[in-house]
Design a protein around this motif. Structure first.
Motif, short mmCIF file in Angstrom:
data_model
loop_
_atom_site.label_atom_id
_atom_site.label_comp_id
_atom_site.label_asym_id
_atom_site.label_seq_id
_atom_site.Cartn_x
_atom_site.Cartn_y
_atom_site.Cartn_z
N GLY A 291 0.83 -1.19 0.00
CA GLY A 291 0.00 0.00 0.00
C GLY A 291 0.86 1.23 0.00
N GLY A 292 1.68 1.39 -1.04
CA GLY A 292 2.69 2.43 -1.05
C GLY A 292 2.19 3.83 -1.28
N LEU B 230 0.67 16.80 1.51
CA LEU B 230 0.07 16.45 0.22
C LEU B 230 0.21 14.95 -0.01
CD1 LEU B 230 1.34 19.36 -2.07
CD2 LEU B 230 -0.80 19.18 -0.79
N GLU B 231 -0.75 14.39 -0.72
CA GLU B 231 -0.81 12.95 -0.94
C GLU B 231 -0.32 12.55 -2.32
OE1 GLU B 231 -4.94 12.35 -0.44
OE2 GLU B 231 -5.01 13.33 1.52
N ARG B 232 0.48 13.41 -2.95
CA ARG B 232 0.85 13.17 -4.34
C ARG B 232 2.04 12.22 -4.50
NH1 ARG B 232 3.52 19.04 -5.97
NH2 ARG B 232 5.07 19.16 -4.29
N THR B 233 2.81 11.97 -3.45
CA THR B 233 3.96 11.07 -3.55
C THR B 233 3.98 10.14 -2.33
OG1 THR B 233 5.47 12.52 -2.34
CG2 THR B 233 5.28 12.87 -4.71
N PRO C 88 11.32 9.61 -5.00
CA PRO C 88 12.14 10.79 -5.25
C PRO C 88 12.07 11.32 -6.68
CG PRO C 88 13.36 9.24 -3.89
CD PRO C 88 12.10 8.55 -4.31
N MET C 89 12.09 10.44 -7.70
CA MET C 89 12.04 10.93 -9.07
C MET C 89 10.68 11.54 -9.37
SD MET C 89 14.98 10.65 -10.14
CE MET C 89 14.55 11.33 -11.74
N GLN C 90 9.61 10.97 -8.85
CA GLN C 90 8.30 11.57 -9.02
C GLN C 90 8.24 12.93 -8.33
OE1 GLN C 90 5.16 9.42 -7.11
NE2 GLN C 90 3.51 10.59 -8.08
N LEU C 91 8.84 13.04 -7.16
CA LEU C 91 8.89 14.32 -6.46
C LEU C 91 9.74 15.32 -7.23
CD1 LEU C 91 8.28 16.03 -3.96
CD2 LEU C 91 10.32 15.05 -2.89
#
Length: 504
Positions: free
Chosen positions: A104-105, A422-425, A473-476
């Motif tokens: 559940g990442g 925030l729940e984006r990452t 990290p790359m998504q961030l």
């Protein structure tokens, strides 16, 4: 077999006995004798020489059989393990499951059609890669080497060899013209990133040496906190303590007890137990623990979300939306497996006094099971370098470092200006740290303030933990890059979150 009792019998064998233990119980060989002195004398009779030669031949035969037996045993063990690994990979790819799905990442639900197409593309790419690799191997052993004039296009004839030659020539042309340039570019980029990382590590080590040499240590501007029992007025602002947890049946008692025993005025801090457990038994146990501490006078509340949106970031965001949060100036976060010392707040909160630019005070982690096994010892070395070198140097020279997600005290105003959780990452701690830094807030790391926790003792737990830490990290980086470009910060402040925090 040698006789058990040979009293009065002249021993005729002078060789060194060799005892052989067989792994196969069907073998019945107990002892092999080394060469005797008769085999080494050149003046012995021909019968003795023939007997020695026969004995040596038998010994060589048994040694070869032993080696063959061991080789067969190794092959018998390797083959099932290899087939098991291949079948596990096949099941994982066929089902489209990843570690983030199991743990559940924090990812949003994906479209099953898009997901299926993505894994189909991966399987086709892998099959094509294996086919081309086999083709290269066959071409190498068959001697299908072509010079430059032979790489021109031509129509294949009806021969099998000519068809293979044509396919191989076309593949070489595609590889040289289209695949080699981007691969060379990626190789050069990796070399540049490696050099940047190496220089960064060298600078960090030199900075750590300078801090030790000069004995640099963060000191509160307003002085130390007065003793609670002395009755003197001290710096005791309103502090909100949050303990996010999810199905933490093994450690919830220790963490709640440690937080309730913090040495701080009871009327000046509130404890929120943010339970996201989906197990009713775990929920009831945590509720009972909270009720027990409420009866003992602790200012503690229990919160449970029915809809677990956003995982840890969503849990913290939901807790910060409570109406009574506006009465508090600071918030400190402890994960369920962390046990702070009673003087934790007295060592961290005073740094905020008369320092309005300070947004975060981060404490160091200490590990109670660092000597449990080799894995925990290696993790301890890695994390000690992270805290002792990376966090401390970035704090002293840049006033910025990555929030570790726990054992830290935030100024609530800094969180609100940065946009909140925030729940984006899946790396919400790194996300909030970068956004707060881009808004001009400074951070302090206290290397002498420790908060106890536990390290993963099994490889499976360690692998899942590392997957959670490195999956975002790359998504961030992609999400924060526009904010980094637009932010009005200096070159050092720009490079620190970009290279030292996100890229590594």
């Amino acid at each position: 077999m040698a006789p058990l009792f040979n009293w009065g019998v002249k021993e005729s064998h002078k060789g060194t006995p060799v005892v052989v233990k067989m792994e196969n119980p069907n073998w019945d060989i107990d002892e092999l004798e080394g060469p005797s002195e008769e085999d080494l004398l050149l003046t012995t009779k021909s019968s003795s020489r023939d007997k020695g030669k026969g004995k040596n031949a038998k010994q060589l035969t048994w040694v070869l059989l032993l080696k063959a037996h061991r080789a067969a045993g190794c092959l018998a063990q390797i083959a099932p393990a290899l087939f098991g690994l291949v079948s596990a990979v096949k099941r994982r790819v066929a089902s489209g499951r990843t570690d983030a799905d199991i743990d559940g990442g924090g990812r949003e639900k994906e479209n099953p059609t898009v997901k299926s197409r993505f894994y189909t593309f991966i399987k086709v790419f892998l099959c094509l890669s294996v086919f081309l690799l086999c083709f290269e191997v066959v071409a190498y052993f068959k001697g299908w080497h072509f010079s430059a004039p032979h790489l021109e296009l031509w129509a294949p004839t009806f021969g099998v060899r000519d068809v293979f030659d044509w396919f191989y020539a076309r593949w070489v042309l595609i590889r040289v013209g289209y695949l080699a340039p981007p691969l060379q570019f990626l190789t050069n980029a990796c070399i540049v990133l490696f050099l940047i990382q190496s220089i960064d590590r060298l600078v960090l080590c030199l900075g750590c040496f300078w801090i030790k040499f000069k004995k640099i240590k963060p000191v509160p501007k307003g002085g130390d906190v007065s003793d609670l029992e002395s009755g003197d007025k001290g710096f005791f602002p309103m502090v909100l303590v949050q303990i996010p947890m999810c199905n933490e049946k093994e450690v919830y008692q220790q963490s709640i007890a440690a937080v309730c025993n913090l040495d701080w005025p009871k009327s000046n801090f509130l404890i929120q137990v943010l339970d996201d457990s989906d197990d009713p038994i775990t929920q009831s146990l945590i509720k009972e623990e909270v009720h027990k501490w409420q009866e003992e006078g602790a200012n503690i509340l229990y919160r449970h979300r029915v809809i677990r949106d956003g995982y840890k970031a969503g849990n913290l965001k939901s807790a910060m939306n409570c109406s009574y949060v506006k009465d508090y100036e600071f918030v400190t976060i402890f994960d369920a497996d962390f046990q702070p010392t009673p003087d934790f707040l007295k060592k961290t909160v005073p740094h905020f006094k008369d320092n309005d630019e300070l947004g975060l005070v981060q404490a160091r982690w200490s590990f109670v099971n660092k000597d449990e096994n080799l894995l925990t010892r290696l993790q301890n070395i890695n994390l000690c370098f992270h805290f002792e070198v990376e966090q401390q140097v970035n704090s002293v020279f840049l006033n910025f470092f990555g929030f570790n997600g726990t054992a830290g005290v935030w100024r609530i105003k800094a969180l609100e200006e940065a946009g909140g959780w925030l729940e984006r990452t899946t790396v919400e701690d790194m996300d909030i740290a970068v956004r707060a830094h881009l808004h001009g807030w400074k951070f302090i790391f206290l290397n002498d303030v420790e908060c106890q926790c536990e390290l993963p003792e099994s490889y499976e737990a360690y692998r899942k933990q590392q997957h959670r830490w490195h999956s975002g990290p790359m998504q961030l980086f992609r999400l924060c890059l526009p904010d980094v470009i637009k932010a009005k910060v200096c070159v050092s402040q720009f490079s620190s979150p970009l290279f030292m925090e996100i890229l590594p």
